[in-house]
Design a protein around this motif. Sequence first.
Motif, PDB file in Angstrom:
ATOM      1  N   HIS A   7     100.687  58.934 -37.028  1.00 49.83           N
ATOM      2  CA  HIS A   7     102.137  58.737 -36.890  1.00 49.83           C
ATOM      3  C   HIS A   7     102.759  59.972 -36.222  1.00 49.83           C
ATOM      4  CE1 HIS A   7     106.298  58.202 -38.989  1.00 49.83           C
ATOM      5  NE2 HIS A   7     106.308  57.745 -37.757  1.00 49.83           N
ATOM      6  N   LEU A   8     102.383  61.147 -36.685  1.00 50.94           N
ATOM      7  CA  LEU A   8     102.894  62.388 -36.098  1.00 50.94           C
ATOM      8  C   LEU A   8     102.460  62.525 -34.638  1.00 50.94           C
ATOM      9  CD1 LEU A   8     104.271  65.190 -36.383  1.00 50.94           C
ATOM     10  CD2 LEU A   8     102.050  66.062 -37.161  1.00 50.94           C
ATOM     11  N   LEU A   9     101.186  62.239 -34.358  1.00 55.43           N
ATOM     12  CA  LEU A   9     100.690  62.347 -32.989  1.00 55.43           C
ATOM     13  C   LEU A   9     101.425  61.390 -32.059  1.00 55.43           C
ATOM     14  CD1 LEU A   9      96.858  62.681 -33.659  1.00 55.43           C
ATOM     15  CD2 LEU A   9      98.351  64.424 -32.652  1.00 55.43           C
ATOM     16  N   ASN A  10     101.745  60.208 -32.546  1.00 55.00           N
ATOM     17  CA  ASN A  10     102.456  59.260 -31.699  1.00 55.00           C
ATOM     18  C   ASN A  10     103.887  59.698 -31.422  1.00 55.00           C
ATOM     19  OD1 ASN A  10     101.160  56.532 -30.776  1.00 55.00           O
ATOM     20  ND2 ASN A  10     100.153  57.078 -32.697  1.00 55.00           N
ATOM     21  N   ILE A  11     104.493  60.439 -32.348  1.00 53.09           N
ATOM     22  CA  ILE A  11     105.806  61.041 -32.076  1.00 53.09           C
ATOM     23  C   ILE A  11     105.686  62.016 -30.908  1.00 53.09           C
ATOM     24  CG2 ILE A  11     107.578  62.604 -32.976  1.00 53.09           C
ATOM     25  CD1 ILE A  11     107.088  61.341 -35.743  1.00 53.09           C
ATOM     26  N   HIS A  12     104.651  62.855 -30.956  1.00 62.91           N
ATOM     27  CA  HIS A  12     104.445  63.823 -29.873  1.00 62.91           C
ATOM     28  C   HIS A  12     104.097  63.118 -28.557  1.00 62.91           C
ATOM     29  CE1 HIS A  12     104.545  67.842 -31.827  1.00 62.91           C
ATOM     30  NE2 HIS A  12     104.349  67.124 -32.915  1.00 62.91           N
ATOM     31  N   TRP A  63      96.908  51.496 -32.575  1.00 61.20           N
ATOM     32  CA  TRP A  63      98.370  51.544 -32.487  1.00 61.20           C
ATOM     33  C   TRP A  63      98.855  50.336 -31.681  1.00 61.20           C
ATOM     34  CZ3 TRP A  63     100.541  54.941 -35.600  1.00 61.20           C
ATOM     35  CH2 TRP A  63     101.918  55.183 -35.493  1.00 61.20           C
ATOM     36  N   PRO A  64     100.084  49.846 -31.913  1.00 55.04           N
ATOM     37  CA  PRO A  64     100.537  48.599 -31.275  1.00 55.04           C
ATOM     38  C   PRO A  64     100.341  48.515 -29.766  1.00 55.04           C
ATOM     39  CG  PRO A  64     102.088  49.252 -32.969  1.00 55.04           C
ATOM     40  CD  PRO A  64     101.071  50.351 -32.886  1.00 55.04           C
ATOM     41  N   ASP A  65     100.489  49.636 -29.035  1.00 56.93           N
ATOM     42  CA  ASP A  65     100.325  49.561 -27.579  1.00 56.93           C
ATOM     43  C   ASP A  65      98.867  49.661 -27.137  1.00 56.93           C
ATOM     44  OD1 ASP A  65     100.050  52.195 -28.306  1.00 56.93           O
ATOM     45  OD2 ASP A  65     101.273  52.998 -26.673  1.00 56.93           O
ATOM     46  N   LYS A  66      97.933  49.740 -28.106  1.00 53.69           N
ATOM     47  CA  LYS A  66      96.487  49.733 -27.859  1.00 53.69           C
ATOM     48  C   LYS A  66      96.070  50.704 -26.745  1.00 53.69           C
ATOM     49  CE  LYS A  66      95.439  46.480 -30.860  1.00 53.69           C
ATOM     50  NZ  LYS A  66      96.747  46.340 -31.520  1.00 53.69           N
ATOM     51  N   PRO A  67      96.307  52.001 -26.932  1.00 51.13           N
ATOM     52  CA  PRO A  67      95.932  52.969 -25.896  1.00 51.13           C
ATOM     53  C   PRO A  67      94.414  53.075 -25.748  1.00 51.13           C
ATOM     54  CG  PRO A  67      96.577  54.101 -27.903  1.00 51.13           C
ATOM     55  CD  PRO A  67      96.886  52.646 -28.117  1.00 51.13           C
ATOM     56  N   ASN A  68      93.985  53.476 -24.569  1.00 47.98           N
ATOM     57  CA  ASN A  68      92.576  53.746 -24.303  1.00 47.98           C
ATOM     58  C   ASN A  68      92.303  55.183 -24.739  1.00 47.98           C
ATOM     59  OD1 ASN A  68      89.991  54.066 -23.317  1.00 47.98           O
ATOM     60  ND2 ASN A  68      90.573  53.972 -21.159  1.00 47.98           N
ATOM     61  N   VAL A  69      91.575  55.357 -25.848  1.00 46.88           N
ATOM     62  CA  VAL A  69      91.349  56.677 -26.434  1.00 46.88           C
ATOM     63  C   VAL A  69      89.897  57.093 -26.216  1.00 46.88           C
ATOM     64  CG1 VAL A  69      91.573  58.129 -28.480  1.00 46.88           C
ATOM     65  CG2 VAL A  69      93.064  56.116 -28.206  1.00 46.88           C
ATOM     66  N   ALA A  70      89.692  58.159 -25.471  1.00 43.30           N
ATOM     67  CA  ALA A  70      88.340  58.662 -25.198  1.00 43.30           C
ATOM     68  C   ALA A  70      88.058  59.859 -26.094  1.00 43.30           C
ATOM     69  CB  ALA A  70      88.216  59.067 -23.739  1.00 43.30           C
ATOM     70  N   LEU A  71      86.811  59.974 -26.508  1.00 45.43           N
ATOM     71  CA  LEU A  71      86.380  61.095 -27.343  1.00 45.43           C
ATOM     72  C   LEU A  71      85.299  61.880 -26.609  1.00 45.43           C
ATOM     73  CD1 LEU A  71      86.115  62.783 -29.914  1.00 45.43           C
ATOM     74  CD2 LEU A  71      84.715  60.959 -30.897  1.00 45.43           C
ATOM     75  N   VAL A  72      85.516  63.182 -26.483  1.00 43.93           N
ATOM     76  CA  VAL A  72      84.581  64.067 -25.787  1.00 43.93           C
ATOM     77  C   VAL A  72      84.212  65.201 -26.725  1.00 43.93           C
ATOM     78  CG1 VAL A  72      84.315  65.699 -23.875  1.00 43.93           C
ATOM     79  CG2 VAL A  72      85.523  63.534 -23.512  1.00 43.93           C
ATOM     80  N   ASP A 110      94.199  56.952 -21.799  1.00 41.50           N
ATOM     81  CA  ASP A 110      95.583  57.309 -22.142  1.00 41.50           C
ATOM     82  C   ASP A 110      95.608  58.562 -23.013  1.00 41.50           C
ATOM     83  OD1 ASP A 110      96.885  54.909 -21.009  1.00 41.50           O
ATOM     84  OD2 ASP A 110      95.740  53.869 -22.555  1.00 41.50           O
ATOM     85  N   ILE A 111      94.589  58.693 -23.865  1.00 39.29           N
ATOM     86  CA  ILE A 111      94.461  59.836 -24.773  1.00 39.29           C
ATOM     87  C   ILE A 111      93.019  60.317 -24.699  1.00 39.29           C
ATOM     88  CG2 ILE A 111      94.619  60.630 -27.180  1.00 39.29           C
ATOM     89  CD1 ILE A 111      96.516  58.221 -27.693  1.00 39.29           C
ATOM     90  N   VAL A 112      92.840  61.633 -24.654  1.00 38.67           N
ATOM     91  CA  VAL A 112      91.498  62.215 -24.673  1.00 38.67           C
ATOM     92  C   VAL A 112      91.427  63.195 -25.842  1.00 38.67           C
ATOM     93  CG1 VAL A 112      89.775  63.599 -23.452  1.00 38.67           C
ATOM     94  CG2 VAL A 112      91.195  61.973 -22.185  1.00 38.67           C
TER      95      VAL A 112
END
Length: 318
Positions: free
Chosen positions: A61-66, A116-125, A195-197
């Motif tokens: 929730h906090l990260l999505n605010i940022h 999250w509702p907008d279903k971001p593409n989240v990559a993990l490295v 969208d997020i890495v």
Amino acid sequence: MTDMAMKEQYSPYVSITRDEWKLLNGSLNFSLSNEDIGRLHALNEPLNMEEIQEVYFPLCHLLNIHIDHAHKLYDAENAYLNSGRKRSPFIIGIAGSVAAGKSTTARVLQKVLSLWPDKPNVALVTTDGFLYPNSVLEQRGIMNRKGFPESYDTKKLINFLADVKAGKESLQVPIYSHLEYDVMPDQMQEIYNPDIVIVEGINVLQVNLSEKHKGPQVFVSDFFDYSIYVHANEKNLLEWYVSRFRQLQTTAFRNPNSYFHRYASLSEEEAIARANSIWDLINKPNLIKNILPTRFRANLILEKGSNHFVTGVKLRKV
């Protein structure tokens, strides 16, 4: 005002108990299957839905605010410049000691953020892929300092992060094999249009200031939009490391192809002694000199108790 209240008032962080933190989860309300949870946590790191709901829901929730504010700022700057540039991915850095549970934190965040509702593409490295190959470490005489800042190809990692921030759609990350304890030549993790890495590694918040270096320097953490440090006291870290070593001894180390296969036949007493020796010679010096000093560079600190669960949070004041 008490000394404790005075210290809190002038601290750059707000200290939040777990009971306070779990109330900040926003509107997230879903469950994960036991199979999903089993895939998220690492060996010897307990994880349950309660931990995810009470710790990681509020964190996401906090990260999505940022993230939302970063998008608004990016759009406003584009309008100011009359530019049609595509938004850069939001980069989250996760640091902490060996055995602290960084990889579990990273995987849980990747999973929850992607739901999250907008279903971001989240990559993990993970930065393991940016370690120098064993052949290079051996040539330089620093094989016993694997995981120390000098064992990473920092230039390659920074170039990767620069490509992320430049909006490059197709990205490649070197793959590291924990079985072979080495970077795999010609094998790459493919990342497309994230969208997020999330970038996870023990030294990602490190600032390598060298007296020999002249001129401007760029650091890995310069590319982070948000940073998290997973913290536990050294006594717990050592206990978790030894316990994990013992579990690996009866599982992964039994594979003849494992770099650590020679440890599979150790007695329990010998295995515990060996794990303590590795900690004292490598992991502890790296923790004290390089990792722990970066803790207060993080935007947020997850504080773990002896059971590996988060007991509280320190949040950097805006």
